[in-house]
Design an enzyme around this catalytic site. Structure first.
Site, PDB file in Angstrom:
ATOM      1  N   CYS A 150     -26.748  28.715  27.697  1.00 43.83           N
ATOM      2  CA  CYS A 150     -26.543  27.774  26.604  1.00 43.83           C
ATOM      3  C   CYS A 150     -27.853  27.065  26.325  1.00 43.83           C
ATOM      4  O   CYS A 150     -28.475  26.526  27.237  1.00 43.83           O
ATOM      5  CB  CYS A 150     -25.458  26.761  26.963  1.00 43.83           C
ATOM      6  SG  CYS A 150     -25.262  25.522  25.675  1.00 43.83           S
ATOM      7  N   CYS A 209       6.693   1.497  58.759  1.00 41.92           N
ATOM      8  CA  CYS A 209       8.013   1.565  58.158  1.00 41.92           C
ATOM      9  C   CYS A 209       7.932   1.645  56.644  1.00 41.92           C
ATOM     10  O   CYS A 209       6.864   1.668  56.075  1.00 41.92           O
ATOM     11  CB  CYS A 209       8.838   0.353  58.569  1.00 41.92           C
ATOM     12  SG  CYS A 209       8.254  -1.153  57.785  1.00 41.92           S
ATOM     13  N   CYS A 223       1.707   1.645  43.517  1.00 42.63           N
ATOM     14  CA  CYS A 223       2.454   0.396  43.581  1.00 42.63           C
ATOM     15  C   CYS A 223       3.182   0.240  42.256  1.00 42.63           C
ATOM     16  O   CYS A 223       2.590   0.407  41.189  1.00 42.63           O
ATOM     17  CB  CYS A 223       1.489  -0.771  43.783  1.00 42.63           C
ATOM     18  SG  CYS A 223       2.234  -2.363  43.466  1.00 42.63           S
ATOM     19  N   CYS A 245       1.345  -3.027  40.240  1.00 45.28           N
ATOM     20  CA  CYS A 245      -0.034  -3.016  39.733  1.00 45.28           C
ATOM     21  C   CYS A 245      -0.631  -1.619  39.648  1.00 45.28           C
ATOM     22  O   CYS A 245      -1.792  -1.460  39.252  1.00 45.28           O
ATOM     23  CB  CYS A 245      -0.925  -3.909  40.596  1.00 45.28           C
ATOM     24  SG  CYS A 245      -1.278  -3.204  42.212  1.00 45.28           S
TER      25      CYS A 245
END
Lengths: 218, 557
Positions: free
Chosen positions: B299, B353, B340, B343
């Protein structure tokens, strides 16, 4: 050309031996003339005065058409020298090299680099920042490094055997380190963080405690 | 490039003398753009809308052009060819700037360019010859000039050799050799032995690829003229050739209409004025082939070593960058993390856990259902609230942000798939080769008659390349009718290519071989046509400014 390289290096070593006025010393490491150790005294009226600095010199295959490879063996606190590896940022060791330059002239250039640091083209960015923030504090640290590593004169007289002071080594204030240590952080970590933040001179007022704690929690 | 311009250019060089005699200024008026050297382009060949006009040039051709430039400056400034070459190289072949500055302050330019030492009385021979060429007939050709210079330098060298400094024996400061057999110096008269010069120049040329060789003395900017370099390298023709190549490379690099072939050890250059400006790259994809080999395809507009048609350089670059940054990471993120629900920070759960607390916004949620933890009450460690409204909402928000990642992976996987197929094509070629031999043995078909297989395979690889890049293009296209049309074309091509691929790889059956041949030949033609359509329509779209991007692409507003 191999013999020309050897001839030239031998002559350079001999010239240096004969020349007592420049106080530049070159000696062989492991019996090869292509791996040398240069040494010189820290220039007067600088934080390096009184120090004795060793430089590792490797003569490349195509010397003198390629620059010699040099790095500090003695630890030194200087914006253009890496405080960790001793690597040197100096134009004549790179693209400004000319075949007429010699080991002696290069070592003299290094010596003069100690007189006139160039913090705007740094090798060690942290040291350079320290230099630009507070020159007085920088010089104190450089002097301390000279005393500890290069056998320079210390305030207390003999430097030998003196316990190294990490805080002074990092160019920090004891009060600042104590302040954050009292928050429950490890002393080493506090020193690291403050050094990274360049917590010195006028910068202390600009960096609030939260920023420091954030850095410490990283 | 208009034809009358070319004519004037040629005329100018042929009738050099005439014009020079009339007026020096007129010459520079005619050549407004110093870099338009009148390269002819393949004008008579009809170009498709996705092809660009370009011309491959050999090293020899470039050298000739350089020589013309040098002759021009040599005549205009009244200096010999070597000096003209240094001056031009110093000004990065910007002829106008050179003439401008030179006419302003000839001595200053010569000093800065390392042609002559600063404010030192010139050795009488050199200065007299310079005055001569200023005042003498301007027409004096290069040949005469350079032979004069040669003579001059030779006499100088002889003088040096026969009259060494008397007081102390000369020692070459580089190799510390006393009384070397032969010494040389540039105009600055810093003397070094010839073997050191030779080593020095060899090192500069070989290791540093440097065409600008200055004196070895410290802080001396005097540059070595070509004749000096050639003399020093008399016994190293390979290094001298490399030096000449470096000169050509420097010329090519200084001229935005030219680009050096990026293939290893290729010395060809391509001239492509239509792709020289950055703005032109928003309308064309300048894929060119250098004259050395048809495989040397690259190119002109960017450094991607791939035929990235139909997508323009800026978008192709953006895509490659994204792939490099994202592809593996994106896969990992997809399998190992969630966002989350408040957010949208990406979170990796690496133990513990299901009660998650977002580090950034402190939102507490359940990893299993993504719903708020507060609704879980005392049901720690187990989530039984999967269907609650809040958690459905949270999962919706998450899936929306996941969608963009999914979208990227959709395009990336297809892109990578075609790339992978292209890589496997070597194997496929070998396999096909075997098949063609088999055909010749089991059927009545001759060698020439089985070539259809190879032709089909050629077409398939070519189209895979196009397809690959259409995915990069589609990723950045704004949704709408235009994009739909584009994707329709893409789909048609892709389907045709896959069908042809399947035909090529289908097992051979002696009875149906003529049938297969017919099918493959037809399909090849069809695929070829579909490929043309994709390339032409996209290229036309760029020219019409029809394509709209969904993000900012360099060069487009």
């Amino acid at each position: 050309m191999a013999d020309a390289r050897l001839r030239r290096v031998n002559k350079e070593i001999a010239d240096c031996k004969n020349d007592k006025s420049s106080h530049i010393n070159i000696e062989l490491i492991d019996n090869s003339p292509f791996h040398l150790k240069g040494s010189f005294k820290g220039p007067e009226d600088t934080p390096y005065a009184g120090g004795h600095f060793d430089v590792d010199i490797v003569i490349p295959e195509s010397y003198p058409f390629q620059p010699v490879k040099m790095k500090f063996l003695t630890k030194i606190y200087h914006p253009n020298v890496s405080s960790a590896s001793g690597a040197i940022c100096l134009d004549i060791l790179k693209d400004a090299w000319s075949p007429v330059l010699t080991l002696k002239s290069t070592l003299i250039s290094l010596q003069s680099l100690l007189c006139s640091p160039e913090p705007n083209d740094p090798q060690d960015a942290e040291v350079a920042k320290h230099y630009l923030t507070s020159k007085a504090s920088f010089e104190e640290t450089a002097r301390y490094w000279t005393m500890v590593y290069a056998g320079g004169p210390g305030k207390t007289g003999s430097a030998a055997g003196q316990k190294q002071d990490e805080v002074a080594m990092a160019g920090l204030e004891k009060a600042h380190v104590d302040q954050f240590e009292s928050l429950g952080f490890e002393r080493g970590k506090v020193i690291d963080a403050l050094r990274r933040l360049n917590y010195r001179g006028a910068n202390v007022a600009k960096i609030n405690d939260d920023r420091v704690v954030e850095e410490l929690l990283k | 490039m208009s034809s009358d311009y070319e004519n004037s250019d040629n005329e100018y060089f042929e009738d050099d003398d005439e014009i020079m005699d009339e007026d020096d200024g007129s010459a520079s008026d005619m050549e407004v753009d110093g870099f338009d050297n009148g390269y002819k382009t393949i004008g008579n060949k009809r170009l498709k809308s996705y092809e660009v006009d370009y011309e491959p040039l050999s090293q020899k051709q470039i050298e000739d052009t350089m020589k013309n430039e040098i002759d021009y400056i040599s005549g205009l400034c009244g200096v010999d060819a070597d000096v003209a070459s240094l001056l031009l190289r110093y000004f990065d072949w910007n002829r106008e700037k050179l003439v401008d500055k030179y006419m302003d302050n000839a001595d200053g330019v010569k000093t800065n360019a390392g042609v002559s030492p600063p404010e030192k009385p010139e050795p009488s021979t050199a200065s007299s010859s310079q005055i001569e060429s200023h005042t003498g007939p301007r027409r004096s050709t290069r040949r005469a000039n350079s032979s004069e210079a040669q003579k001059q330098s030779k006499t100088k060298a002889i003088i040096e050799r026969i009259s060494p400094p008397v007081e102390e024996p000369y020692m070459c400061p580089i190799c510390c050799d006393y009384n070397p057999t032969d010494t040389r110096s540039l105009a600055c008269e810093h003397k070094f032995c010839s073997s050191c010069w030779s080593e020095y120049i060899k090192n500069k040329v070989r290791n540093e690829a440097e065409q600008w060789i200055t004196c070895m003395a410290e802080d001396c900017n005097i540059a070595a003229p070509n004749q000096f370099v050639q003399d020093v390298l008399a016994e190293d023709p390979a290094v001298w050739n490399r030096f000449k190549e470096l000169l050509v490379r420097h010329y090519v690099a200084s001229n935005k209409n030219l680009k050096y072939c990026p293939y290893p050890s290729c010395t060809y250059t391509v001239s492509c004025p239509s792709a020289s400006s950055k703005s032109s790259l928003t309308t064309i994809v300048p894929i060119v082939t250098c004259g050395a080999s048809p495989t040397h395809k690259f190119c002109f507009g960017c450094n991607i070593d791939d035929d990235h048609r139909p997508v323009v350089c800026a978008a192709a670059k953006l895509w490659l960058q994204k792939c490099q940054d994202d592809s593996e990471t994106a896969n990992w993120i997809k399998t190992n993390t969630k966002e989350c629900s408040k957010c949208q920070s990406t979170i990796e759960k690496n133990g513990g856990c299901n009660h998650m607390t977002c580090k950034k916004c402190k939102y507490e949620f359940c990893w299993v259902c993504m719903g708020p933890w507060s609704e879980h009450g005392t049901a720690w460690y187990s989530c039984n609230r999967y269907d609650e409204k809040a958690s459905i909402e949270a999962r919706d928000a998450q899936s929306r942000s996941r969608a963009s990642l999914e979208r990227y992976l959709h395009y990336y996987n297809r892109w990578a798939n075609h790339e992978q197929s292209a890589k496997l094509s070597v194997e496929l070629y070998a396999k096909t080769e075997k098949k063609m031999e088999e055909m010749q043995m089991t059927s009545v078909l001759t060698w020439i008659e089985v070539q259809f297989m190879k032709k089909a395979l050629d077409e398939v690889s070519k189209c895979r390349m196009t397809l690959k890049w259409t995915y990069a293009m589609a990723y950045y296209l704004e949704s709408g009718n235009e994009k739909e049309l584009f994707e329709d074309n893409q789909r048609d091509l892709e389907r045709a290519v896959e069908e042809l691929s399947e035909l090529i790889e289908s097992p051979l059956d002696t009875d149906t071989i003529t049938d297969l041949r017919q099918k493959v030949t037809d399909k090849t033609v069809y695929v070829q046509k579909r490929n043309e359509i994709v390339l032409e329509d996209t290229a036309q779209g760029f020219q019409d400014g029809r394509w709209k991007w969904n993000c900012s692409v360099d060069g487009f507003d």
